[in-house]
Write a protein that holds these residues in place. Structure first.
Motif, mmCIF file in Angstrom:
data_model
loop_
_atom_site.group_PDB
_atom_site.id
_atom_site.type_symbol
_atom_site.label_atom_id
_atom_site.label_comp_id
_atom_site.label_asym_id
_atom_site.label_seq_id
_atom_site.Cartn_x
_atom_site.Cartn_y
_atom_site.Cartn_z
ATOM 1 N N ARG A 1 -13.684 22.381 -12.305
ATOM 2 C CA ARG A 1 -13.812 23.833 -12.153
ATOM 3 C C ARG A 1 -12.607 24.473 -11.475
ATOM 4 O O ARG A 1 -12.288 25.628 -11.734
ATOM 5 N N HIS B 1 -18.423 30.791 -1.915
ATOM 6 C CA HIS B 1 -18.668 31.576 -3.134
ATOM 7 C C HIS B 1 -17.701 31.230 -4.271
ATOM 8 O O HIS B 1 -17.630 31.950 -5.259
ATOM 9 N N ASP C 1 -17.538 29.209 -6.743
ATOM 10 C CA ASP C 1 -18.005 28.939 -8.108
ATOM 11 C C ASP C 1 -18.548 30.179 -8.811
ATOM 12 O O ASP C 1 -18.895 30.120 -9.990
ATOM 13 N N LEU C 2 -18.625 31.293 -8.083
ATOM 14 C CA LEU C 2 -19.232 32.509 -8.636
ATOM 15 C C LEU C 2 -18.181 33.548 -9.012
ATOM 16 O O LEU C 2 -18.409 34.750 -8.915
ATOM 17 N N PRO D 1 -23.191 23.930 -2.501
ATOM 18 C CA PRO D 1 -23.797 24.419 -3.737
ATOM 19 C C PRO D 1 -24.837 25.505 -3.485
ATOM 20 O O PRO D 1 -25.467 26.003 -4.409
ATOM 21 N N LYS E 1 -24.918 28.789 -2.539
ATOM 22 C CA LYS E 1 -24.819 30.106 -3.163
ATOM 23 C C LYS E 1 -24.796 29.967 -4.676
ATOM 24 O O LYS E 1 -25.473 30.705 -5.395
ATOM 25 N N THR E 2 -24.025 29.020 -5.169
ATOM 26 C CA THR E 2 -23.863 28.837 -6.615
ATOM 27 C C THR E 2 -25.181 28.558 -7.310
ATOM 28 O O THR E 2 -25.479 29.132 -8.364
ATOM 29 N N GLU F 1 -23.561 23.115 -15.115
ATOM 30 C CA GLU F 1 -22.462 23.987 -15.547
ATOM 31 C C GLU F 1 -22.893 25.015 -16.582
ATOM 32 O O GLU F 1 -22.515 26.193 -16.504
ATOM 33 N N LEU G 1 -24.821 27.707 -14.867
ATOM 34 C CA LEU G 1 -23.933 28.547 -14.067
ATOM 35 C C LEU G 1 -23.132 29.508 -14.944
ATOM 36 O O LEU G 1 -22.985 30.687 -14.608
ATOM 37 N N SER H 1 -15.754 38.295 -7.513
ATOM 38 C CA SER H 1 -16.593 37.108 -7.358
ATOM 39 C C SER H 1 -17.814 37.484 -6.541
ATOM 40 O O SER H 1 -17.887 38.583 -5.992
ATOM 41 N N THR H 2 -18.755 36.583 -6.474
ATOM 42 C CA THR H 2 -20.030 36.703 -5.761
ATOM 43 C C THR H 2 -21.000 37.603 -6.524
ATOM 44 O O THR H 2 -20.637 38.247 -7.507
#
Length: 399
Positions: free
Chosen positions: A80, A205, A207-208, A235, A237-238, A288, A291, A323-324
């Protein structure tokens, strides 16, 4: 879409801080909670399956992090974020906030200075000041015309002296949702390196990140900067796993890492939640697709919010996040001071958002809203806001 993020999940009665504590926190059961960074979506099915399978074993003694735990995290970060992490760099914490507290205890002493960049996540202030350390603020610059925030590198440089020991970087930044670019990260990283200031990068955050933007892990900038960094990840938040109390602290520098581990062990916090282990593995191995669809749904919610506010409530300006699932709203044109704005949101709008002033004085007149909810919930919130603002223009300052 394969996953139904439009489903409205009943969360009251399930020990939800966000939903079950509304009356206690805000004094009214009718208030719609749009505050804490906690999604209203079911986690991806593979996580539920992994936890269910583990629960069926029926034994819940002390747990250990297996090779597959580390492998899942390492593979995820490389895929990622193009970050090649070695297993021995990875340490543990029950959460990112406990990690920040442990880091402060490990690398500083009372009276030392720590820099952060408001408006920023309030517990960052609290962990610094409640530990007897000196908070040094390097406020972000807000361009009202572009509705964007920038780092003030010159101000940052002027505030570094021999008493500054840590810089807490929030990337992506909470509450503004900014994904910091490589140039700024390098500039500020090199300032820290030259002055023996360790960079603590809160990347919870990461990954978002929304379409069109890319997160750059601080530790990927160079080997020298990586060796002067500590990165906090989870992980939670994601994948909406905050209740499982599982985070990782990545420290490439062996000397820094050993000091942190000693502190972690001294507080007996190195043991991992049994279900946190299997949830992390399942999330990073199989989550994934879920997400990717989540991010598209969040992007659609953001577009809906922007269009609704621009069309119906132009007095409120949206600071668009990169993001977020948190959106920073500039409400200053409503003409209310921070306490009047808080009263207005709770008593007239009947929505609980996070008040901007808790993120620092730079946040006065702003609100942070959580859009990680069904479209139906978001529509309800925005309609409440629209009706209350229209009435405000007629009746004036709320009591």
């Amino acid at each position: 879409m394969k996953y139904d993020f439009n489903e409205t999940i009943l969360r009251k009665g399930y020990n939800s801080r966000k939903w079950d504590d509304v009356k206690e926190l805000f004094g009214d059961d009718e208030i719609l909670p749009m505050w804490i960074a906690d999604m209203d979506f079911k986690v991806c099915p593979q996580i539920v399956e992994a936890i269910t399978n583990r629960a069926s074993h029926g034994v819940f003694g002390y747990a250990t992090r297996s090779d597959s735990y580390y492998s899942a995290l390492i593979t995820w970060l490389e895929k990622r974020h193009s970050w090649k992490v070695k297993k021995d760099w990875i340490t543990f914490s029950p959460g990112v906030l406990p990690a920040l507290k442990l880091i402060i205890e490990t690398y500083t002493k009372p009276g030392d200075k720590i820099i952060c960049q408001p408006p920023v996540y309030p517990p960052i202030f609290e962990t610094i000041t409640e530990s007897g350390r000196v908070l040094v603020e390097n406020p972000l610059i807000y361009d009202e015309h572009k509705r964007e925030y920038y780092m003030d590198i010159e101000d940052f440089s002027s505030k570094i002296d021999s008493s500054v020991k840590l810089f807490i970087l929030c990337n992506p930044h909470n509450p503004i949702g900014k994904v910091w670019d490589k140039e700024d990260l390098i500039k500020i990283g090199e300032k820290c390196l030259a002055n023996n200031v360790v960079v603590v990068s809160d990347e919870i955050h990461c990954d978002l990140v929304l379409p069109g933007f890319k997160h750059i892990p601080f530790a990927t900038l160079s080997d020298k900067l990586a060796n002067n960094s500590i990165t906090c990840l989870s992980p939670s938040k994601t994948f909406n796993l905050a209740g499982l109390q599982t985070a990782n602290v990545i420290i490439p520098n062996k000397e820094l890492r050993e000091k942190y581990i000693n502190t972690l062990n001294s507080y007996y916090l190195a043991k991992t939640n049994t279900f946190g282990i299997v949830a992390l593995e399942a999330a990073y191995k199989y989550g994934e697709e879920w997400l990717n669809e989540l991010i598209l749904y969040l992007k659609d919610n953001l577009e809906y919010l922007k269009n609704f506010i621009n069309h119906n409530i132009p007095q409120i300006k949206v600071v668009e996040p990169e993001s977020t699932y948190l959106v920073w709203l500039d409400c200053r044109e409503l003409g209310l001071d921070e306490k009047q704005l808080e009263t207005f949101m709770l008593k007239k709008v009947k929505i609980a958002m996070d008040e901007g002033y808790i993120f620092g004085v730079e946040g006065k007149g702003f609100e942070r809203i959580n859009i990680a909810c069904s479209r139906r919930t978001l529509e309800m919130a925005l309609n409440r806001l629209n009706n209350a603002v229209k009435n405000l223009t007629k009746t004036g300052v709320p009591n």
